[in-house]
Motif scaffolding. Structure first.
Motif, short mmCIF file in Angstrom:
data_model
loop_
_atom_site.label_atom_id
_atom_site.label_comp_id
_atom_site.label_asym_id
_atom_site.label_seq_id
_atom_site.Cartn_x
_atom_site.Cartn_y
_atom_site.Cartn_z
N VAL A 1 14.13 -55.47 63.81
CA VAL A 1 13.50 -54.57 64.92
C VAL A 1 14.37 -53.20 64.92
O VAL A 1 15.54 -53.06 65.52
CB VAL A 1 13.40 -55.01 66.23
N GLN A 2 14.01 -52.33 63.98
CA GLN A 2 14.75 -51.16 63.97
C GLN A 2 13.93 -49.95 64.88
O GLN A 2 13.14 -49.42 64.89
CB GLN A 2 14.32 -50.73 62.26
N ARG A 3 15.30 -49.56 65.56
CA ARG A 3 14.86 -48.54 66.35
C ARG A 3 14.88 -47.17 65.78
O ARG A 3 15.58 -46.95 64.73
CB ARG A 3 15.90 -48.27 67.45
N VAL A 4 13.58 -46.32 65.90
CA VAL A 4 13.62 -45.17 64.97
C VAL A 4 13.85 -43.72 65.92
O VAL A 4 13.51 -43.62 66.85
CB VAL A 4 12.03 -45.12 64.65
N SER A 5 14.68 -43.17 65.09
CA SER A 5 15.06 -41.82 65.65
C SER A 5 14.95 -40.69 64.52
O SER A 5 15.66 -41.00 63.23
CB SER A 5 16.42 -41.62 66.26
N ASP A 6 14.00 -39.71 64.46
CA ASP A 6 14.00 -38.99 63.39
C ASP A 6 15.19 -37.90 63.36
O ASP A 6 15.66 -37.57 64.39
CB ASP A 6 12.68 -38.19 63.66
N ASP A 7 15.40 -37.50 62.10
CA ASP A 7 16.65 -36.46 61.84
C ASP A 7 15.93 -35.00 62.08
O ASP A 7 14.84 -35.05 60.98
CB ASP A 7 17.45 -36.94 60.87
N GLU A 8 16.57 -34.17 62.45
CA GLU A 8 16.10 -32.62 62.45
C GLU A 8 17.37 -32.05 61.85
O GLU A 8 18.43 -31.75 62.33
CB GLU A 8 15.60 -32.37 63.69
N THR A 9 17.11 -31.22 60.64
CA THR A 9 18.27 -30.79 59.99
C THR A 9 17.79 -29.27 59.58
O THR A 9 16.76 -29.39 58.83
CB THR A 9 18.95 -31.71 58.82
#
Length: 240
Positions: free
Chosen positions: A217-225
């Motif tokens: 169960v993978q918690r998703v956090s998007d990266d902004e670069t």
């Protein structure tokens, strides 16, 4: 005209059961019912885990608020055989679960009543492995969520008869499933804070053998670069 019959004296058996324990029993003669009693000191959420692939065995559940379940077949009580949420929200008090077969049915049956609150906690981002033995039993997991978090349900491996999986929110309501454990569940936003329940449900048939599985169960956090035009930007992906 030939005929035969039996005037069968009927005696029902009444037995106290423990939540989480497997009940293996037998209806010895036609017309018999088996009654099982248990008490809840506080409100709870239970799950009926059928271990018998038969529509001829039926079960009822009654308690302080009257009848909770009526005439439900063992073959239609969990996994891919029942939609929505299969859990039972029960108030404190005394309960009777009784097994009453269809017509002249006799023979053996088995089931478990599981307490959802006693399910082991999983850690999002860590692989979970388990084995269903027998292959038609159910494993329950729970994990805590803050409202608005997103998760990717990453199916990693499976061997033996394929189970189903299903997700319930903190109130026991269906989020998704039952879905065959053959593919991932894409990114899902969970809108409530609290403990979510993940069910790995072996299909009612076959009733022997084992089934192994693993998932994350993978918690998703998007990266902004920020990027610079013309410069290569390295990227490291995680599931979802």
């Amino acid at each position: 005209a030939s005929y035969s019959f039996n005037v069968q004296r009927v005696s029902d058996d009444e037995t106290p059961i423990a939540i989480g324990a497997t009940v293996n029993a037998q209806l010895a003669h036609v017309g018999q019912r088996d009654l099982y009693t248990f008490s809840l000191a506080a409100s709870g959420r239970l799950y009926f885990d059928s271990l018998t692939s038969s529509s001829d065995f039926r079960w009822w559940l009654s308690g302080p608020r009257g009848e909770v379940v009526s005439n439900r077949a063992f073959s239609s009580s969990d996994s891919g055989s029942i939609g929505g949420s299969p859990t039972l929200d029960l108030v404190a008090g005394d309960y009777t679960l009784y097994v009453d077969p269809v017509g002249p049915t006799v023979g053996s049956y088995a089931f478990r009543l599981l307490d959802v609150s006693q399910a082991p906690a999983l850690v999002p981002g860590s692989e979970v492995s388990g084995t269903l033995g027998p292959a038609n039993e159910t494993d329950i997991y729970r994990f805590d969520v803050t409202a608005g978090e997103r998760f990717y349900f990453d199916r990693i491996s499976q061997s033996g008869p394929a189970p189903y999986w299903r997700l319930l929110d903190p109130y026991g309501r269906l989020v998704w499933g039952p879905t065959g454990f053959g593919s991932d569940i894409d990114v899902t936003t969970l809108n409530l804070s609290g403990s979510y329940t993940l069910l790995i449900e072996g299909y009612i048939s076959p009733t022997t053998g084992t089934a192994s599985y693993s998932f994350n169960v993978q918690r998703v956090s998007d990266d902004e670069t920020p990027i610079e035009i013309g410069v290569t930007t390295p990227v490291n992906w995680t599931a979802g």
